[in-house]
Design an enzyme around this catalytic site. Structure first.
Site: not given
Ligand code: AMP
Length: 121
Positions: A31, A100, A102
């Site tokens: 997002i 997750h 990236h």
């Molecule tokens: P991390 O900081 O490695 O935990 O990455 C979490 C990621 O999830 C971040 O890059 C956010 O931008 C992404 N994120 C959070 N909420 C959403 C959402 N609803 N849809 C897509 N990505 C999301």
């Protein structure tokens, strides 16, 4: 584990831009993209952090990397190169406690990936 926002994405309780799904994994657009292509690849199984990966999860975690490579080939940036990274815990900036990958692509990516804030710390 009560689940995170990613559980809601898996269950279609909140919208997301899904680019790949199979029985055990899901990939969708981040997002808040940090590159022209920024995808998140997650297992459907709830695993909070890398620290919580068990030996029996090895095939599942390996599968996430297979999905990354497949998406890179299918989306046409496999040969250009890309980055796949998984953050773990506070110092890595993990914000969603459901593991997750990236997948970042579409431009030359700086390395090491430190921010100014981190350099001063
Ligand atoms: P991390 O900081 O490695 O935990 O990455 C979490 C990621 O999830 C971040 O890059 C956010 O931008 C992404 N994120 C959070 N909420 C959403 C959402 N609803 N849809 C897509 N990505 C999301």
């Amino acid at each position: 584990m009560s689940g995170t926002i990613f559980t809601k994405i898996i269950n279609r309780e909140i919208p997301s831009d899904i680019v790949y799904e199979d029985d055990v994994s899901l990939a969708f657009k981040d997002i808040n993209p940090q590159a022209p292509v920024h995808l998140l690849i997650i297992p459907k199984k709830e695993i909070a952090t890398i620290n919580d990966i068990e030996e029996g999860d090895s095939e599942l975690v390996g599968h996430l990397y297979w999905v990354a490579g497949k998406l890179a080939r299918d989306m046409g940036f496999a040969d250009d190169g890309y980055r796949v990274v998984m953050n773990c815990g506070e110092n890595a900036g993990q914000t969603v406690f459901h593991i997750h990958l990236h997948l970042l692509a579409g431009k030359p990516l700086g390395w090491p990936p430190y921010t100014d804030r981190m350099k001063k710390a």
